[in-house]
Design a protein around this motif. Structure first.
Motif, PDB file in Angstrom:
ATOM      1  N   LEU A 157       0.828  -1.204   0.000  1.00  0.00           N
ATOM      2  CA  LEU A 157       0.000   0.000   0.000  1.00  0.00           C
ATOM      3  C   LEU A 157       0.867   1.261   0.000  1.00  0.00           C
ATOM      4  O   LEU A 157       0.601   2.208  -0.751  1.00  0.00           O
ATOM      5  CB  LEU A 157      -0.932  -0.015   1.219  1.00  0.00           C
ATOM      6  N   ALA A 158       1.922   1.270   0.802  1.00  0.00           N
ATOM      7  CA  ALA A 158       2.820   2.431   0.862  1.00  0.00           C
ATOM      8  C   ALA A 158       3.531   2.642  -0.476  1.00  0.00           C
ATOM      9  O   ALA A 158       3.709   3.782  -0.923  1.00  0.00           O
ATOM     10  CB  ALA A 158       3.833   2.262   1.990  1.00  0.00           C
ATOM     11  N   THR A 159       3.921   1.563  -1.129  1.00  0.00           N
ATOM     12  CA  THR A 159       4.589   1.671  -2.427  1.00  0.00           C
ATOM     13  C   THR A 159       3.609   2.186  -3.481  1.00  0.00           C
ATOM     14  O   THR A 159       3.960   3.053  -4.296  1.00  0.00           O
ATOM     15  CB  THR A 159       5.183   0.316  -2.853  1.00  0.00           C
ATOM     16  N   ALA A 160       2.382   1.692  -3.458  1.00  0.00           N
ATOM     17  CA  ALA A 160       1.360   2.189  -4.381  1.00  0.00           C
ATOM     18  C   ALA A 160       1.117   3.681  -4.137  1.00  0.00           C
ATOM     19  O   ALA A 160       0.978   4.460  -5.079  1.00  0.00           O
ATOM     20  CB  ALA A 160       0.065   1.395  -4.210  1.00  0.00           C
ATOM     21  N   ASP A 161       1.098   4.076  -2.872  1.00  0.00           N
ATOM     22  CA  ASP A 161       0.930   5.483  -2.519  1.00  0.00           C
ATOM     23  C   ASP A 161       2.078   6.327  -3.061  1.00  0.00           C
ATOM     24  O   ASP A 161       1.880   7.410  -3.604  1.00  0.00           O
ATOM     25  CB  ASP A 161       0.830   5.623  -0.999  1.00  0.00           C
ATOM     26  N   TRP A 162       3.299   5.819  -2.948  1.00  0.00           N
ATOM     27  CA  TRP A 162       4.479   6.524  -3.458  1.00  0.00           C
ATOM     28  C   TRP A 162       4.361   6.715  -4.973  1.00  0.00           C
ATOM     29  O   TRP A 162       4.634   7.794  -5.494  1.00  0.00           O
ATOM     30  CB  TRP A 162       5.732   5.736  -3.085  1.00  0.00           C
ATOM     31  N   LEU A 163       3.926   5.673  -5.670  1.00  0.00           N
ATOM     32  CA  LEU A 163       3.727   5.782  -7.117  1.00  0.00           C
ATOM     33  C   LEU A 163       2.636   6.808  -7.434  1.00  0.00           C
ATOM     34  O   LEU A 163       2.770   7.610  -8.370  1.00  0.00           O
ATOM     35  CB  LEU A 163       3.364   4.420  -7.715  1.00  0.00           C
ATOM     36  N   ARG A 164       1.565   6.795  -6.652  1.00  0.00           N
ATOM     37  CA  ARG A 164       0.465   7.758  -6.832  1.00  0.00           C
ATOM     38  C   ARG A 164       0.968   9.186  -6.636  1.00  0.00           C
ATOM     39  O   ARG A 164       0.671  10.077  -7.426  1.00  0.00           O
ATOM     40  CB  ARG A 164      -0.644   7.444  -5.812  1.00  0.00           C
ATOM     41  N   LEU A 165       1.762   9.386  -5.609  1.00  0.00           N
ATOM     42  CA  LEU A 165       2.299  10.713  -5.336  1.00  0.00           C
ATOM     43  C   LEU A 165       3.254  11.185  -6.431  1.00  0.00           C
ATOM     44  O   LEU A 165       3.452  12.384  -6.606  1.00  0.00           O
ATOM     45  CB  LEU A 165       3.013  10.735  -3.975  1.00  0.00           C
ATOM     46  N   ARG A 166       3.824  10.244  -7.157  1.00  0.00           N
ATOM     47  CA  ARG A 166       4.734  10.595  -8.259  1.00  0.00           C
ATOM     48  C   ARG A 166       3.986  10.741  -9.581  1.00  0.00           C
ATOM     49  O   ARG A 166       4.601  10.901 -10.623  1.00  0.00           O
ATOM     50  CB  ARG A 166       5.836   9.552  -8.375  1.00  0.00           C
ATOM     51  N   GLY A 167       2.659  10.660  -9.530  1.00  0.00           N
ATOM     52  CA  GLY A 167       1.859  10.953 -10.714  1.00  0.00           C
ATOM     53  C   GLY A 167       1.354   9.761 -11.497  1.00  0.00           C
ATOM     54  O   GLY A 167       0.737   9.939 -12.543  1.00  0.00           O
ATOM     55  N   MET A 168       1.597   8.537 -11.032  1.00  0.00           N
ATOM     56  CA  MET A 168       1.093   7.368 -11.753  1.00  0.00           C
ATOM     57  C   MET A 168      -0.422   7.319 -11.594  1.00  0.00           C
ATOM     58  O   MET A 168      -0.932   7.283 -10.480  1.00  0.00           O
ATOM     59  CB  MET A 168       1.727   6.082 -11.236  1.00  0.00           C
ATOM     60  N   GLU A 169      -1.127   7.339 -12.707  1.00  0.00           N
ATOM     61  CA  GLU A 169      -2.580   7.376 -12.659  1.00  0.00           C
ATOM     62  C   GLU A 169      -3.203   5.995 -12.548  1.00  0.00           C
ATOM     63  O   GLU A 169      -4.178   5.814 -11.839  1.00  0.00           O
ATOM     64  CB  GLU A 169      -3.119   8.122 -13.875  1.00  0.00           C
TER      65      GLU A 169
END
Length: 138
Positions: free
Chosen positions: A71-83
């Protein structure tokens, strides 16, 4: 910051002037998209992150729990703009950033879905508001 509108050009120009005039009084949180928007995408107005994946995982106390690390890794990707988040993207981010791999990324996603932290959509998933709360986002 984005501005979009429909109407006559003179009216739109006046509205844009109002928005531009308000920028100096806005806080940094207002300029990066502010609070997370609910609904279908989860990542719509996410602020950008410059933190390393390792520090993001550590800040979420997710080093030892695979489901939370996913979940934290997915959040990191989300914060970096991955839609569109995918289990493959999460696994690749961990590998590329020299972090402990997940035993079964698909199982981690399913556990997060069962907890209400993620929702599957169109060959991917998004983090729900409950998932963001789990990670300490307000």
């Amino acid at each position: 910051m984005e501005f979009a509108g429909k109407g006559q050009q003179a009216w739109l120009a006046e509205q844009l002037k109002t928005v531009v005039a308000a920028i100096p009084s806005m806080g940094a949180g207002d300029l990066d998209g502010g609070a997370e928007k609910g609904g279908g995408g989860g990542a719509a107005a996410a602020p950008k992150s410059t933190a390393s994946l390792a520090s993001h995982i550590k800040s979420k106390a997710a080093e030892k729990n695979q489901t939370l690390r996913f979940l934290a890794t997915a959040d990191w990707l989300r914060l970096r703009g991955m839609e569109t988040l995918t289990t493959a993207a999460v696994a690749k981010a961990l590998l590329d950033n020299h972090q402990s791999r997940l035993g079964n990324p698909a199982d981690c996603l399913n556990k997060n879905v069962a907890k209400g932290c993620c929702e599957k959509v169109n060959g991917g998933f998004y983090i729900t508001p409950e998932g963001l709360k789990e990670l300490g986002h307000s």
